[in-house]
Scaffold this active site. Structure first.
Site, PDB file in Angstrom:
ATOM      1  N   ARG A 189      -4.148  -0.866   2.183  1.00 19.87           N
ATOM      2  CA  ARG A 189      -2.979  -1.349   2.930  1.00 19.87           C
ATOM      3  C   ARG A 189      -1.841  -0.341   2.832  1.00 19.87           C
ATOM      4  O   ARG A 189      -1.226   0.025   3.847  1.00 19.87           O
ATOM      5  CB  ARG A 189      -2.535  -2.713   2.381  1.00 19.87           C
ATOM      6  CG  ARG A 189      -1.180  -3.186   2.905  1.00 19.87           C
ATOM      7  CD  ARG A 189      -0.689  -4.394   2.134  1.00 19.87           C
ATOM      8  NE  ARG A 189      -0.419  -4.107   0.730  1.00 19.87           N
ATOM      9  CZ  ARG A 189       0.735  -3.618   0.278  1.00 19.87           C
ATOM     10  NH1 ARG A 189       1.717  -3.327   1.114  1.00 19.87           N
ATOM     11  NH2 ARG A 189       0.902  -3.403  -1.022  1.00 19.87           N
ATOM     12  N   ARG A 190      -1.539   0.092   1.608  1.00 13.49           N
ATOM     13  CA  ARG A 190      -0.480   1.083   1.434  1.00 13.49           C
ATOM     14  C   ARG A 190      -0.878   2.413   2.061  1.00 13.49           C
ATOM     15  O   ARG A 190      -0.071   3.073   2.721  1.00 13.49           O
ATOM     16  CB  ARG A 190      -0.176   1.261  -0.058  1.00 13.49           C
ATOM     17  CG  ARG A 190       0.488   0.047  -0.696  1.00 13.49           C
ATOM     18  CD  ARG A 190       0.772   0.278  -2.170  1.00 13.49           C
ATOM     19  NE  ARG A 190       1.428  -0.874  -2.769  1.00 13.49           N
ATOM     20  CZ  ARG A 190       1.013  -1.487  -3.869  1.00 13.49           C
ATOM     21  NH1 ARG A 190      -0.082  -1.067  -4.496  1.00 13.49           N
ATOM     22  NH2 ARG A 190       1.670  -2.525  -4.357  1.00 13.49           N
ATOM     23  N   ARG A 213      -0.846   3.980 -14.554  1.00 15.97           N
ATOM     24  CA  ARG A 213      -0.468   4.693 -13.327  1.00 15.97           C
ATOM     25  C   ARG A 213       0.812   5.504 -13.538  1.00 15.97           C
ATOM     26  O   ARG A 213       0.920   6.640 -13.063  1.00 15.97           O
ATOM     27  CB  ARG A 213      -0.299   3.700 -12.180  1.00 15.97           C
ATOM     28  CG  ARG A 213      -1.584   2.981 -11.810  1.00 15.97           C
ATOM     29  CD  ARG A 213      -1.420   2.122 -10.586  1.00 15.97           C
ATOM     30  NE  ARG A 213      -2.416   1.066 -10.548  1.00 15.97           N
ATOM     31  CZ  ARG A 213      -2.661   0.304  -9.497  1.00 15.97           C
ATOM     32  NH1 ARG A 213      -1.971   0.479  -8.384  1.00 15.97           N
ATOM     33  NH2 ARG A 213      -3.573  -0.637  -9.540  1.00 15.97           N
TER      34      ARG A 213
END
Length: 367
Positions: A189-190, A213
């Site tokens: 989606r991103r 991350r």
């Protein structure tokens, strides 16, 4: 809130590790939490707390994944139960049970390649059905469009901020990143929305919990990453945010920012507890968005986004999109209506049907 661009990578990494340590410190002082109990028993992926001294059987066993964010959500659930029910505020009345999921174990492959979002919920749901826990706390965006037979999800806690956060040590925004810059994200989606606006950028698979991350970013593995602002807020880690992306620029995932709590079908006592925590506005918005997702038969291989929220007049405004993973094609639609279950479900379904028709049968066949 913006991260200073002159902050050194060493300082950034230190703050990430400090936040992770603080989360572990808080965990170690929480009662009946499996990860830090002096003795553990393990069965079928379920890690249960065994106290060093005899305590009474817990009234409610709360199942959760073991990541810092998942634990923060479980603690929030625990605290709300304590506040709403005096008998649950007594020592030993609540127990947090940490469950290792397949999604937590396999971090070097895209979710779509190892089975999709259900990998973060299956083992927790199995523990619920098997009687190892009484309620299961989930991030709603990880919950498949179907629920396992024998379970219900009657409760959503008040929704956190739905927006995505942009985090970088070298740029203030996506627009400032030089051509060829690498963005880390596990979300198609991103990826699709980034590439649609900035086709000169590159997006690579970037999995792991929030702390992992951020550490990879600080080590220079990528030039930027995007994370859900809701998770950063729940972890008290918003100091790492460089910029917050408006939903007009980055439409969120279905049910982003929402926590869902499941129990076994027919467990009237747990249903009663959960009913006292349910936030109806959030539940209705999540139902609308998930109706849209279900109609599209969405999976981790298809970039899908959607957001239902109250408008200025108290009604419901819904916007949804589907995209190709490379961002070259994006289809959007919107709906407006009353903020009621029947109409919001109809809005989500109708919006999904429109995009299915517009996209054509081959649009969703991504390999």
């Amino acid at each position: 809130m913006a991260t200073s661009l002159v902050q050194s990578q060493a300082s950034f990494l230190g703050s990430v590790r400090s936040a992770e340590f603080e989360g572990l410190r808080k965990t170690s002082t929480s009662q009946n939490v499996a990860a830090v109990a002096p003795k553990k028993t393990q069965r079928a992926g379920v890690v249960k707390a065994v106290a060093s001294t005899e305590v009474k059987t817990a009234i409610v066993r709360i199942g959760t994944r073991g990541s810092p964010l998942a634990l923060a959500q479980a603690y929030q659930t625990r605290d709300k139960l304590k506040a709403a029910h005096p008998e649950l505020a007594e020592e030993g009345a609540l127990e947090i049970v940490i469950i290792k999921t397949t999604g937590d174990k396999i971090l070097n492959q895209p979710l779509a390649d190892i089975g999709g979002k259900g990998l973060f919920t299956k083992e927790v749901d199995d523990a619920l059905l098997g009687g190892a826990i009484d309620i299961a706390v989930h991030s709603m965006k990880d919950v498949p469009t179907y629920l396992p037979e024998g379970t219900i999800l009657p409760c959503n806690l008040p929704r956190e901020d739905v927006r995505d956060a942009f985090i970088s040590l070298s740029a203030k925004s996506l627009a400032e990143l030089p051509a060829g810059s690498v963005i880390g994200s596990a979300s198609l989606r991103r990826q699709s929305q980034i590439l649609h606006r900035y086709p000169s950028l590159k997006v690579v698979n970037f999995r792991g919990n929030v702390q992992t991350r951020l550490r990879k970013l600080s080590e220079g593995a990528v030039q930027a990453t995007l994370l859900a602002l809701a998770g950063l807020k729940r972890l008290n880690m918003t100091e790492h945010v460089t910029a917050i992306l408006d939903t007009e620029d980055m439409l969120p995932a279905i049910a982003q920012g929402a926590i869902g709590i499941a129990c076994r079908t027919g467990d009237s006592k747990m249903e009663e507890y959960l009913a006292s925590l349910n936030h109806e506005d959030t539940r209705l918005a999540v139902c609308c968005e998930r109706a849209f997702l279900t109609t599209l038969d969405g999976s981790c291989r298809t970039p899908i986004a959607g957001l239902a929220q109250r408008d200025a007049n108290g009604g419901c405004s819904f916007r949804g999109l589907v995209a190709s993973p490379d961002g070259k094609r994006i289809l959007e639609t919107s709906r407006a209506g009353s903020y009621s279950y029947d109409e919001m479900m109809e809005m989500g379904i109708d919006a999904g049907k429109e995009l299915l028709s517009s996209a054509g049968p081959e649009f969703f066949n991504w390999s």
